[in-house]
Design an enzyme around this catalytic site. Structure first.
Site, short mmCIF file in Angstrom:
data_model
loop_
_atom_site.label_atom_id
_atom_site.label_comp_id
_atom_site.label_asym_id
_atom_site.label_seq_id
_atom_site.Cartn_x
_atom_site.Cartn_y
_atom_site.Cartn_z
N THR A 184 1.21 -0.33 0.53
CA THR A 184 0.77 -0.99 -0.72
C THR A 184 0.30 0.09 -1.69
O THR A 184 1.12 0.66 -2.40
CB THR A 184 -0.34 -2.03 -0.46
N LYS A 213 -0.35 1.74 7.53
CA LYS A 213 -0.61 1.78 6.09
C LYS A 213 -2.11 1.57 5.87
O LYS A 213 -2.78 0.94 6.68
CB LYS A 213 0.22 0.72 5.34
N THR A 224 -7.59 -3.30 5.39
CA THR A 224 -6.22 -3.70 5.02
C THR A 224 -5.34 -2.67 5.63
O THR A 224 -4.82 -1.79 4.99
CB THR A 224 -5.96 -3.73 3.51
N GLU A 311 -7.99 6.06 -1.10
CA GLU A 311 -7.83 5.89 -2.55
C GLU A 311 -8.68 6.91 -3.30
O GLU A 311 -9.89 6.94 -3.19
CB GLU A 311 -8.21 4.46 -2.95
N ASN A 450 -9.71 0.95 -8.17
CA ASN A 450 -10.26 -0.33 -7.74
C ASN A 450 -10.81 -1.18 -8.87
O ASN A 450 -11.02 -2.37 -8.71
CB ASN A 450 -11.29 -0.11 -6.63
N THR A 455 -5.16 -5.90 -12.38
CA THR A 455 -4.66 -6.05 -13.76
C THR A 455 -3.56 -5.05 -14.09
O THR A 455 -3.32 -4.12 -13.34
CB THR A 455 -5.82 -5.88 -14.75
#
Lengths: 455, 455
Positions: A184, A213, A224, A311, A450, A455
Site C-alpha cells: 500500500t 507489507k 496493517t 513511513e 498521515n 485526501t
C-alpha cells in the site's frame, strides 16, 4: 458523500498504491532482491485489478498457490474490530485443522474492514472463486489491506481471479510482482528467500520464501501488516501454529512504527512438503528445533524490512534491553522506548538525547492512572546503563553508566547518528533476560503522509 | 564535552525559555488573563536568574509564599527516575505530615534530574535558602524543570533567593510574572484564579489561584508538568492529599500531548486558611464535597491550558468515551485514542478518518505480546458508535452507528474540522461509565521542536 478515491500521489509524496520498480527510492533498492531460490510446488502471481479506481497500472491482487495441499497456520490481529478476511480465514483454518490449504488470495487498496455481513460475503466469495480456479475445496484463505469502512469492488476482483490463476509462475519475477501486489504505502516490495537443511535429511535442500507489507499502523498485535511465508519442508499441520506464533512474537511483534495496531493484520505460513525428506512430526525433534530457528530468523529479516520502510523513516533503530529480571519487563521497556515520540523525534534530529531514553525507560512499567494492574518489577536507577552501539562496528558510546550521566563526546555522538542504523542498548543490571525491538524515527514526512492519507 | 547551552530560539521556533508577553502568539493571548482574584495571605514573584546562561531577560525562578503556615500536599511523577526536587519534596511533605509549609521555590531551565547525590544537595540548598528568607523551618518544597542530566547553577540560584523574596507581591502582575517563570517551551504563561464559597460559611469569599506549565512530555503520571494551586480556604492537612489526588486524576492525569512521562512532574496544593470561615475537617462534610468539586473543575481548566499549548498543536480535542462497562476501560480507550499518532496526524490534516479512531478503540485493551495482563472487558463492535461533536453547538456528526459506517457528508466534516476545538465521542453501548481525555494534534512543528530541542 464519502470521497474514497485516492488520486495518484503528487511528487514527493507516497502513493497509496503498490510501488512500481521505477518508483523505488534509490536508497531502498538494495533491499529488493534481483534473484531468489523459491520453494518447490508454489506458484504465484500479481495482477492489476484496479481495486482503487485510480489505479490502472499497479498489481493489486496477489495469488499464492501450491500444487498440492499444504499445512497452513496464521497469526491474526488482536484488534477488537477484525476485518472480514480475518474472520473468514481464522474460521477456515480452524475448520480445516490447519491442513488441506492450497492458496492465499490478497487484495490491496481496500481493507474490507468494518463492512458488516456484506464484507464477510465478499471475503468468502474471493476464497470460493480462488478455489474454483485451483480445483480445491475450501482451500483458500484471503487477506485485504487498505482503507477501512469501504466495500470491496467485488465483481472486479472475482472477474480477475481466472487472470490471476493464468498468470501463476515460479520465477523470481513472479514472486516479486506478487510481493508488489500486496503493497500500500510501502515504497518497495518486501521479499526474501533462502535455502536451509534439516538435521535428519542433510542431503535435502529446503527452501523458504516470504513477502510482507507495512508501513503505517505498525505495532505488535500486529499492524496493517500482511505476511505470507511458504516452505517446501514437510511439517505436520498441528505443529504449524506453535512454530508460527513463536517466530512472530520475536519478529513481527517486535517492530513498531507508530504504535498503532490495525484491523487486518495477518501472517500466514504454508508448508507443502514438496522437497521431500523426513517430515517434522514432533516438537521434541532436532528437526523441529532447527526449523523453529530458521523460521524465527527468516521472519525477523522480513519484519525488519517493514521498519526500513517505515513511513517517513530516515533511521533504522534497534532497541536492546538486557540484564532484565524478566523477558516481559525487557519487552515492555524496549517497546516503550521504541514508541516514544520524544525519542523518535530526537533520533530524527540526530540528537544524542539519552534523557528521553531514560525517561521512557522510567515510565515503561508505570500503569495508567486508575488502572488496576500493578507494576511487574523494579528498575534500579543506580544499575541502569544506556549506550549507543554504532552500526560501523566501532566502540560503544556510553551515555549513562550506573545511573550517572557520562561526559559525552558530542562530536562522536553526531558521527554515530549520521548513520542510518543505530542500536540503543539499555542494560538494567537486575537480571539475565533480554528483548529486542526494531523501530524508526518520526520525521516531517511521517506527518505529511498521515495528514494527507485519505485526501 | 556535552554541549548544554541553549541558544535563544530562532524565528519560527519555540524558545527553550519562558515566554515574554511580547512573544505570545496572537491566537493564544485570549488564554492569558489580564486580571485576577488571588487568595489572601499569598505573595509570589518571578525573578531572572539565568539558570541557562543564554537567558538574561526571562524570569526563571518562581517563588510562591504564604504569610502563615499552610496545609500542603503534592502529587508526583511515577517515573522510576525521579528528579532530586521530587525526592526532596516528597520526603519533606511526609516528614511534616502535610502541615506547616510556607513556600514553593521553582526554577526552570534545568530539571536537576539524574544528578545523583549532588543534585539532592542542590534541591535541599534551594529549600534551605528559601526558608531563611521566609523565617521558616523546613517550610519550603522545591520543583525544577528543564534539561535532564545537568547540575543546577546552584550558586546563582541561591544568590537570587533574597531578590526573589524582596520582589514578592500579591498583585495580578506578580502572579503572572511568577507563572511565566516556571515556563519552558510553553508559548504562554498558564494562570487561573477564581472565587468560590462553601455551604457552611456562605458569606465568606474564598479564592483559589493556580499556575502550571507544559508543553512536551505530557502524559498522565504525569509529564514535564509543574503545577501549583493555592487557596485561602481552611482545610485540615490530612484531607489535602486525597482532595488533590482526586482532582489530579480527572485533570492533569487526563491530558496527553505525546504520551511521554517525565522525571519531574509535580502538582502541589497549598491551603492557608487566611479567608477564615469554618475549617474543612471531615471527608463527610458538605464543605468537603463542595471544595472537591471546585478543585476538580479548577484543575481541569488549568490542565486544559497545557493541551492548548501542546508543542506544535493546531487542535484542541476532547475525547469522550461513554456507555462503558467500567471507568477503567473507558479511560484506557480514551487514552489510547488520544495517544494514537495516526489519529493525531489525521486531526492535523483535518481528515474525518473515523477508521483510525475505531482502530485505536479496537486495540486499546489489547496487551503487549508476552504480557501476562488480561484484557479487562469486552468491546462489542455492533454496539460501538463514533461521532464528532462540533464546538459551535451544531448537531453531532455520526461517523459510525452500531458498528456500521455512515455515509458521511464530507463537506460538513471538513467544516467541523476547520475549528480549533473538537469533541470525539465514542459510545461503547456496554455500560454506564465514562471518561474524558484532552489531547492535541501532531503537526510538522511538533517534529521540528522535538528534533531541535537540545541543539
Amino acid at each position: 458523500m464519502r470521497l474514497l478515491n485516492h488520486f495518484p500521489g503528487q511528487l514527493g509524496r507516497r502513493m497509496y498504491a503498490a510501488p512500481s520498480s521505477a518508483a523505488i527510492p534509490a536508497a531502498k533498492k538494495k533491499y529488493v532482491p534481483t534473484s531468489g531460490t523459491y520453494p518447490q510446488g508454489f506458484k504465484v502471481s500479481g495482477t492489476v485489478v484496479g481495486v482503487k479506481p485510480s489505479n490502472t497500472t499497479k498489481p493489486d491482487l496477489a495469488f499464492i498457490t501450491s500444487d498440492r495441499p499444504c499445512a497452513a497456520a496464521a497469526v491474526f490481529t488482536k484488534n477488537k474490530f477484525q476485518a472480514a478476511p480475518v474472520t473468514f480465514s481464522r474460521s477456515l483454518l480452524q475448520q480445516k485443522k490447519n491442513s488441506g490449504l492450497q492458496g492465499v488470495l490478497i487484495n490491496s487498496g481496500c481493507a474490507n474492514a468494518v463492512t458488516g455481513k456484506g464484507g464477510l460475503e465478499d471475503a468468502e466469495a474471493m476464497a470460493t472463486e480462488a478455489d474454483k480456479a485451483l480445483g480445491a475445496e475450501k482451500g483458500t484463505i484471503v487477506m485485504s489491506t487498505g482503507v477501512i469502512g469501504q466495500r470491496l469492488p467485488i465483481k472486479k476482483i472475482l472477474d480477475n481471479v481466472p487472470t490471476a490463476f493464468g498468470k501463476l509462475g515460479a520465477s523470481h519475477d513472479h514472486w516479486l510482482t506478487c510481493a508488489t501486489a500486496i503493497c500500500t504505502t510501502d515504497t518497495f516490495p518486501k521479499l526474501i528467500s533462502k535455502s536451509f537443511s534439516l538435521p535428519s535429511s542433510p542431503s535435502v535442500e529446503y527452501r523458504i520464501a516470504g513477502m510482507t507489507k507495512g508501513a503505517g499502523m505498525i505495532h505488535p498485535n500486529m499492524a496493517t501488516l500482511l505476511g505470507v511465508v511458504a516452505t517446501d519442508a514437510p511439517i505436520s499441520p498441528e505443529l504449524l501454529p506453535g512454530l508460527l506464533k513463536g517466530a512472530v512474537d520475536k519478529s513481527f511483534n517486535s517492530i513498531t512504527i507508530d504504535g498503532d495496531t490495525s484491523t487486518n493484520d495477518t501472517v500466514a505460513l504454508l508448508a507443502n512438503g514438496a522437497a521431500g525428506g523426513q517430515a517434522i512430526v514432533s516438537e521434541r525433534s532436532q528437526d523441529y528445533e532447527a526449523f523453529q530457528e530458521v523460521l524465527a530468523s527468516f521472519s525477523t529479516d522480513l519484519a525488519k524490512l517493514i521498519v526500513r520502510d517505515g513511513e517517513g523513516a530516515t533511521k533504522f533503530v534497534t532497541i536492546r534491553v538486557t540484564e532484565s529480571w524478566s523477558e516481559e519487563g525487557a519487552r515492555k521497556i524496549a517497546s516503550t522506548i521504541a514508541r516514544s515520540p520524544l525519542v523518535k523525534t530526537a533520533l530524527y534530529g540526530k540528537d544524542a538525547n539519552w534523557g528521553r531514553i531514560l525517561c521512557a525507560t522510567g515510565y515503561a512499567l508505570v500503569t495508567e492512572p486508575g488502572a488496576s494492574v500493578n507494576e511487574v518489577a523494579e528498575i534500579t536507577p543506580e544499575k541502569t546503563n544506556v549506550s549507543f552501539i554504532p552500526s560501523d562496528g566501532s566502540a560503544e558510546l556510553r551515555l549513562l553508566v550506573n545511573g550517572e550521566p557520562e561526559v559525552v563526546d558530542e562530536e562522536r555522538a553526531a558521527q554515530i547518528l549520521e548513520h542510518e542504523d543505530l542500536e540503543i542498548l539499555v542494560r538494567l543490571g537486575t537480571g539475565k533476560e533480554e528483548a529486542t525491538y526494531w523501530t524508526c524515527d518520526y520525521s516531517h514526512e511521517y506527518i505529511t503522509i498521515n495528514g494527507d492519507y485519505r485526501t
